[in-house]
Design an enzyme around this catalytic site. Structure first.
Site, PDB file in Angstrom:
ATOM      1  N   PHE A 262      -1.699  65.738  86.937  1.00 13.81           N
ATOM      2  CA  PHE A 262      -1.214  66.186  88.248  1.00 13.81           C
ATOM      3  C   PHE A 262      -2.080  65.617  89.362  1.00 13.81           C
ATOM      4  CE2 PHE A 262       0.396  69.145  85.165  1.00 13.81           C
ATOM      5  CZ  PHE A 262       1.712  69.326  85.563  1.00 13.81           C
ATOM      6  N   HIS A 263      -2.323  64.324  89.275  1.00 13.25           N
ATOM      7  CA  HIS A 263      -3.046  63.652  90.340  1.00 13.25           C
ATOM      8  C   HIS A 263      -2.757  62.151  90.308  1.00 13.25           C
ATOM      9  CE1 HIS A 263      -6.109  63.462  86.978  1.00 13.25           C
ATOM     10  NE2 HIS A 263      -6.085  62.207  87.361  1.00 13.25           N
ATOM     11  N   ALA A 264      -3.183  61.494  91.358  1.00 15.40           N
ATOM     12  CA  ALA A 264      -3.184  60.028  91.410  1.00 15.40           C
ATOM     13  C   ALA A 264      -4.589  59.620  91.808  1.00 15.40           C
ATOM     14  CB  ALA A 264      -2.160  59.529  92.427  1.00 15.40           C
TER      15      ALA A 264
END
Ligand code: TYD
Length: 131
Positions: A48-50
């Site tokens: 749940f990130h970049a």
């Protein structure tokens, strides 16, 4: 195409299998860090990130999992279940890992040291940061 999956060369003989990865060869960048994910729970997705700059190569060395990739325009799911397959996760690709098998072990090679400032953990901020 968001999904960049590469085959890795396995050196197999009667004693078993050996997987060797070298910087700028099988690893398409200069790797500075390796980390592993294990003891994962099927119903507890991660990621749940970049990343702003980090590039990563993900290999599911045991078991299986599903990785969702999202570049803000489209999303793709990649099922990983082989140690001879590597998924490249580019910078500015939102990613989520889920559907872990009980025995799942994920190895990730990263192009830089851990830096929380390189993370974008809010999806709206991620969309806003895309050019
Ligand atoms: P995080 O990247 O959020 O995990 P995931 O993307 O798999 O959900 O990292 C979880 C915690 O571990 C967070 O506190 C940061 C820390 N961490 C490190 O200290 N070093 C590392 O190399 C990584 C990947 C995470």
């Amino acid at each position: 195409m968001l999904k960049k999956v590469f085959s890795l060369p396995i050196i197999q003989d009667e004693r078993g299998a050996l997987l060797a990865l070298e910087n700028n060869k099988e690893i398409p960048f200069e790797s500075k860090r390796v980390y592993f994910l294990f003891n994962l729970k099927a119903d507890l997705p991660r990621g749940f990130h970049a990343h702003k700059e980090l590039i990563q190569l993900m290999v599911c060395i045991k078991g299986s999992c599903t990785v969702k990739l999202d570049d803000g325009e489209k999303s793709e799911y990649v099922y990983l279940n082989k140690p001879i397959e590597a998924l490249l996760i580019d910078k500015m690709v939102w990613h989520e890992m889920e559907n872990f098998s009980e025995d799942c072990i994920i190895m990730v090679l990263a192009s830089d040291y851990y830096d929380e400032n390189d993370y974008i953990r809010n999806y709206q901020t991620f969309l806003g940061g895309l050019k």
